[in-house]
Enzyme design. Structure first.
Site, mmCIF file in Angstrom:
data_model
loop_
_atom_site.group_PDB
_atom_site.id
_atom_site.type_symbol
_atom_site.label_atom_id
_atom_site.label_comp_id
_atom_site.label_asym_id
_atom_site.label_seq_id
_atom_site.Cartn_x
_atom_site.Cartn_y
_atom_site.Cartn_z
ATOM 1 N N GLN A 36 0.858 -1.187 0.066
ATOM 2 C CA GLN A 36 0.094 -0.028 0.025
ATOM 3 C C GLN A 36 1.109 1.261 -0.102
ATOM 4 O OE1 GLN A 36 -2.884 0.518 3.159
ATOM 5 N NE2 GLN A 36 -2.851 2.590 2.716
ATOM 6 N N CYS A 42 -6.184 1.903 2.300
ATOM 7 C CA CYS A 42 -6.258 0.780 2.964
ATOM 8 C C CYS A 42 -7.534 -0.114 2.578
ATOM 9 C CB CYS A 42 -5.905 0.852 4.248
ATOM 10 S SG CYS A 42 -7.075 1.927 5.275
ATOM 11 N N HIS A 115 -7.378 1.712 10.135
ATOM 12 C CA HIS A 115 -6.814 0.882 9.057
ATOM 13 C C HIS A 115 -7.397 -0.409 8.781
ATOM 14 C CE1 HIS A 115 -3.265 -0.261 6.584
ATOM 15 N NE2 HIS A 115 -3.017 -1.380 7.257
ATOM 16 N N ASP A 130 -1.542 -7.203 4.733
ATOM 17 C CA ASP A 130 -1.707 -5.576 5.060
ATOM 18 C C ASP A 130 -0.658 -5.145 4.322
ATOM 19 O OD1 ASP A 130 -1.399 -3.129 6.174
ATOM 20 O OD2 ASP A 130 -1.143 -3.834 8.115
#
Length: 160
Positions: A36, A42, A115, A130
């Site tokens: 990311q 996100c 997030h 993530d």
């Protein structure tokens, strides 16, 4: 259950926890993972992780997402991030959906305290995906039948 998205507050305790994770940066070929690099994207990255890792059980129709996943299927996590940055089509869809939410979407420059990450089961392994982390996190074994319970345990551990 195909994936579990977790929205949680980012704080110093969590950031310190992430520093303790031992990452295996050799990405399994079967796992679709992207970095990311766009602020406040996100949710989009977590959704892409969720869909891309479940194409065997999702009948994805022709469109922007299918085109993006096809184009980036063999790319590295960094190349996928660059492709997302440069995709006007994905950005337009992201902006449209963000404006339809229950609250106003933050601008790309705003600092946010929450997030999104995705948990998926891939080949009997529970992964935390993530894009802010160095690599996917192997959270241990799971099955399609125990995925939700195993992912929920991981979420709880992250919040403690």
């Amino acid at each position: 259950m195909a994936a579990l998205l977790l929205l949680f507050p980012i704080n110093e305790k969590y950031e310190n926890f992430v520093k303790t994770i031992e990452f295996d940066e050799k990405l399994p070929e079967s796992v679709y993972y992207m970095k990311q690099t766009i602020s406040n994207a996100c949710g989009t990255v977590a959704m892409i992780h969720s869909v891309a890792n479940n194409l065997e059980c999702i009948d994805l129709e022709d469109g922007v997402l299918k085109d993006f996943l096809t184009k980036t299927a063999k790319a590295s996590p960094e190349e996928r991030a660059t492709e997302l940055e440069e995709s006007k089509e994905v950005c337009e869809v992201h902006d449209t959906i963000a404006k339809e939410g229950q609250t106003s979407a933050p601008s790309l420059d705003d600092s946010v305290d929450y997030h999104f990450i995705a948990f998926v089961e891939k080949n009997g392994v529970l992964y935390d995906l993530d894009g802010r982390k160095k690599a996917p996190v192997n959270c241990g074994p799971t099955t399609k039948e125990t995925f939700l319970q195993d992912a929920a345990k991981q979420c709880k551990a992250y919040m403690e």
